[in-house]
Design an enzyme around this catalytic site. Structure first.
Site, PDB file in Angstrom:
ATOM      1  N   ASP A 126     -20.304  34.723 -29.301  1.00 48.60           N
ATOM      2  CA  ASP A 126     -19.415  35.476 -29.812  1.00 48.60           C
ATOM      3  C   ASP A 126     -19.210  34.688 -31.236  1.00 48.60           C
ATOM      4  O   ASP A 126     -19.683  33.918 -31.412  1.00 48.60           O
ATOM      5  CB  ASP A 126     -18.158  35.249 -29.360  1.00 48.60           C
ATOM      6  CG  ASP A 126     -16.668  36.846 -29.300  1.00 48.60           C
ATOM      7  OD1 ASP A 126     -17.415  37.483 -30.469  1.00 48.60           O
ATOM      8  OD2 ASP A 126     -15.988  36.549 -28.070  1.00 48.60           O
ATOM      9  N   ASP A 159     -15.178  46.775 -28.989  1.00 47.45           N
ATOM     10  CA  ASP A 159     -14.876  46.008 -28.122  1.00 47.45           C
ATOM     11  C   ASP A 159     -13.782  47.122 -27.404  1.00 47.45           C
ATOM     12  O   ASP A 159     -12.839  46.939 -26.240  1.00 47.45           O
ATOM     13  CB  ASP A 159     -13.843  45.378 -28.229  1.00 47.45           C
ATOM     14  CG  ASP A 159     -14.053  43.572 -28.235  1.00 47.45           C
ATOM     15  OD1 ASP A 159     -14.741  43.144 -27.672  1.00 47.45           O
ATOM     16  OD2 ASP A 159     -12.893  42.807 -29.257  1.00 47.45           O
TER      17      ASP A 159
HETATM   18  C1  DGJ Z   1     -14.449  39.099 -28.686  1.00 47.26           C
HETATM   19  C2  DGJ Z   1     -15.416  40.059 -28.462  1.00 47.26           C
HETATM   20  O1  DGJ Z   1     -15.758  40.756 -28.017  1.00 47.26           O
HETATM   21  C3  DGJ Z   1     -14.013  40.646 -26.818  1.00 47.26           C
HETATM   22  O2  DGJ Z   1     -16.316  41.104 -25.381  1.00 47.26           O
HETATM   23  C4  DGJ Z   1     -14.269  39.297 -25.602  1.00 47.26           C
HETATM   24  O3  DGJ Z   1     -15.376  38.315 -25.750  1.00 47.26           O
HETATM   25  C5  DGJ Z   1     -13.157  38.276 -26.883  1.00 47.26           C
HETATM   26  N1  DGJ Z   1     -13.387  37.555 -28.013  1.00 47.26           N
HETATM   27  C6  DGJ Z   1     -13.015  37.229 -26.000  1.00 47.26           C
HETATM   28  O4  DGJ Z   1     -12.488  35.798 -27.109  1.00 47.26           O
END
Ligand code: DGJ
Length: 641
Positions: free
Chosen positions: A395, A465
């Protein structure tokens, strides 16, 4: 007088440069780009490369223009390397990767813009006199603009017109655009953003610009996209997971956020196993003392208050249930309350003596530094080498600001942003070499770093997301302009709108998975999930290896979206349509694409047989009642032998 591709400053402060042709080489195959992601040839016959060597006799600069032609795909890649072969240092102020001259101004420019949870929406505008461009100066590709652009005929449609696509194999600050001059000619350019960039070239040093993948289609935007899909699937993604079936994963993020422990994860795994889900991914919150997004990034040791019995115990238990195990990291980040920050406050990107902007309560680690990279790699290695980790979600949740490094001299400070990207690539490279069986999925606050550069290291990227199936339609349609289904992370979640059937129909257009707590399912929903898992396996090949045809775009039709995948041999097709808003005209005719007109296809639902010509020219009449927002259907056709 126009947007230049190269700009330098010599020891006299002058920027004049004369590049004279010197010689060339043509060879089969394609060389690697040192330290950078780039397309590759599977066999030397696939690609022919041309290098044109130029020299400036005044300052000794040696310039290599690098071209590779993928003849069967209508793809040319382009890059450039400069070497200081002179007697004095040179400051390279800009070095774009491609510059293409088009003979008219009568085009539209397509770009993919967005924001968090709304990535890669399609924007299309006619060119005008002057410069028009998209860019990022955030040290990452960004949610705001993707580093893909297309220049297409005004009248170009999915199936008609000339289209030129440009996708930069890079994950940092970029610029991509064009300039229409007073003679009505268009210059297209793409490369590292010259804003705040400079590279100090000492005697004998080289600088390699990233590669641009350039696609031409004489038959519309659809063909352009399919060509990008082919080259990315075949010549950009790598490793074990390039060609083998990816596991259906369940990720605990939307189910628990930070509030989980071993028991909770095992509950999720147990229910998932019953449905045939193949991997549990433990997301953010398993390390340091991280119970929210305010702490512990950089402290990559297991929080045994949450992961009771340790990570090995959790992985073993998950494996016993028959599931693989995946884990989340955010390697390029550091929290101010971390042990790491206390020990090394100068390890983050910053300008000494000045305030550092904080975003999502975190700073960015200075990956331009080898000591920082080595430390993080070793910490990750410790976790990954003693536990059986099958998948890693990498991430990246904020952008770079106040860009500076404590480890570089003043004349190299403007190199930091690019060195940071090279550093990230280096760690990803080490990681994928150290753990060749592990599946790497990139992510950046959803899809903030969805670019060709990242695809070289991870064959799939979390698309957004936003898991609402109706809003996902625009995100996936936009992303598909350049990127194939096999690269797009797409999950079924507990989001409010639409039923689980539609959520799955949309998520099937990608690397399928779940992002919810299956313990909250009704019995009926649990049965549905089992059926979806079976469908995923059934349709995997046609989606992952087939050709995409966008039939009705949500950017052009507010009521419906429809798309289909056709296998390479045209023996199988999967058609999906979703109602976005209840249409006035109940029932409609959908004309299919990409089939063989001479073949006959059986509709798996009712056994009816149609010719490919009929399905494409007359279409299928979808006269079903009760088309409500969020309804959807799939149709599966197989060629009759
Ligand atoms: C952003 C990601 O897109 C989510 O899926 C998740 O992993 C969060 N970060 C966790 O902090």
């Amino acid at each position: 007088f126009r947007e230049p591709c190269m700009q330098l400053m010599d020891k006299y402060g002058m920027s004049a440069c004369e590049c004279y042709y010197d010689s060339y080489a043509i060879y089969k195959g394609k060389k690697k780009l040192e330290g950078l992601p780039a397309t590759y040839a599977n066999t030397d016959d696939e690609v022919t490369s041309l290098e044109v060597y130029c020299k400036d006799p005044h300052n000794g600069l040696e310039i290599t223009l690098q071209y590779s032609v993928f003849e069967k795909l209508d793809v040319i890649t382009r890059s450039v390397k400069v070497k200081n072969g002179g007697a004095d240092p040179i400051e390279l102020r800009r070095l774009l990767s491609a510059c293409v001259e088009l003979d008219s101004k009568d085009y539209d420019m397509i770009t993919l813009y967005g924001t968090w949870a709304r990535e890669r929406h399609v924007q299309r505008n006619p060119l005008h006199f002057g410069k028009q461009l998209v860019d990022s100066c955030r040290g990452a590709t960004s949610h705001a603009h993707n580093n893909f652009i297309a220049i297409v005929d005004h009248k170009a449609t999915e199936d008609y017109g000339d289209c030129y696509g440009f996708a930069l194999c890079y994950s940092g600050s970029f610029v991509a655009g064009c300039e229409v001059n007073q003679y009505e000619k268009t210059r297209v350019f793409s490369g590292i953003n010259p804003y705040d960039f400079s590279w100090h070239l000492d005697l004998g040093e080289e600088f390699q610009a990233p590669e641009v993948i350039m696609v031409f289609s004489a038959s519309g935007i659809g063909t352009m996209s399919r060509t990008f899909h082919d080259v990315m699937r075949n010549n950009l993604t790598r490793g074990k997971w390039k060609d083998i079936r990816r596991p259906i994963l369940i990720n605990n993020w939307e189910a628990t956020y930070f509030n989980f422990d071993t028991d909770k994860l095992l509950d999720i795994a147990r229910e998932s196993a019953k449905a045939g889900i193949e991997m549990l991914v433990m997301d953010d919150g398993w390390f340091g003392h991280r119970n929210d997004d305010k702490s512990s990034l950089g402290d990559w040791f297991v929080n045994e208050d949450k992961i009771k019995g340790g990570l090995k115990h959790l992985v073993d238990e998950v494996n016993k249930l028959g599931l693989k195990f995946g884990i989340w990291f955010e390697p390029e980040m550091i929290s101010p309350d971390s042990e790491l920050y206390k020990a090394h406050p100068d390890w983050c990107i910053h300008v000494p003596g000045r305030e550092k902007s904080i975003a999502r309560h975190q700073y960015v680690l200075d990956f331009s530094r080898k000591d920082v990279r080595d430390y993080i790699f070793n910490e990750m290695y410790k976790v990954l080498s003693v536990n059986k980790v099958d998948y890693l979600k990498w991430d990246f949740n904020r952008n770079l600001s106040e860009i500076g490094s404590a480890a570089l001299p003043p004349e190299r400070q403007k190199e930091v942003a690019h060195r940071f990207v090279l550093g990230t690539y280096e760690v990803m490279d080490r990681l994928t070499k150290a753990f060749p069986d592990m599946l790497l999925e990139n992510c950046s606050g959803g899809g903030g770093r969805f670019d060709p550069g990242m695809l070289y290291y991870s064959p799939q990227i979390w698309t957004s997301d936003n898991t609402d199936p109706l809003e996902r339609l625009s995100i996936q349609f936009g992303t598909s302009m350049c990127y194939p289904a096999s690269t797009m992370g797409a999950h079924v979640s507990a989001s409010k709108r639409a039923g689980y059937d539609t959520k799955a129909n949309v998520a099937l257009w990608g690397t399928f998975g779940y992002e919810l707590d299956p313990n909250r399912f009704t019995e009926e929903e649990s049965e549905l999930i089992k059926a979806q898992v079976a469908e995923y396996h059934k349709y995997y090949d046609v989606i992952h290896y087939g050709e995409l045809y966008r039939l009705i775009s949500p950017f052009e039709n507010e009521f419906r979206a429809a798309w289909m995948f056709v296998s390479q041999d045209k023996d199988e097709a999967l058609v999906t349509s979703v109602v976005i808003k209840r249409p006035e005209d109940r029932g409609f005719t959908l004309r299919l694409k990409g089939l063989d007109p001479a073949k006959y296809y059986v509709d798996e639902d009712d056994g009816e047989i149609y010719s490919g010509a009929l399905l494409m020219n007359a279409g299928i009449c979808l006269d079903f009642n009760g088309e409500w927002d969020g309804d959807s259907f799939k149709k599966h056709f197989k060629a009759v032998k």
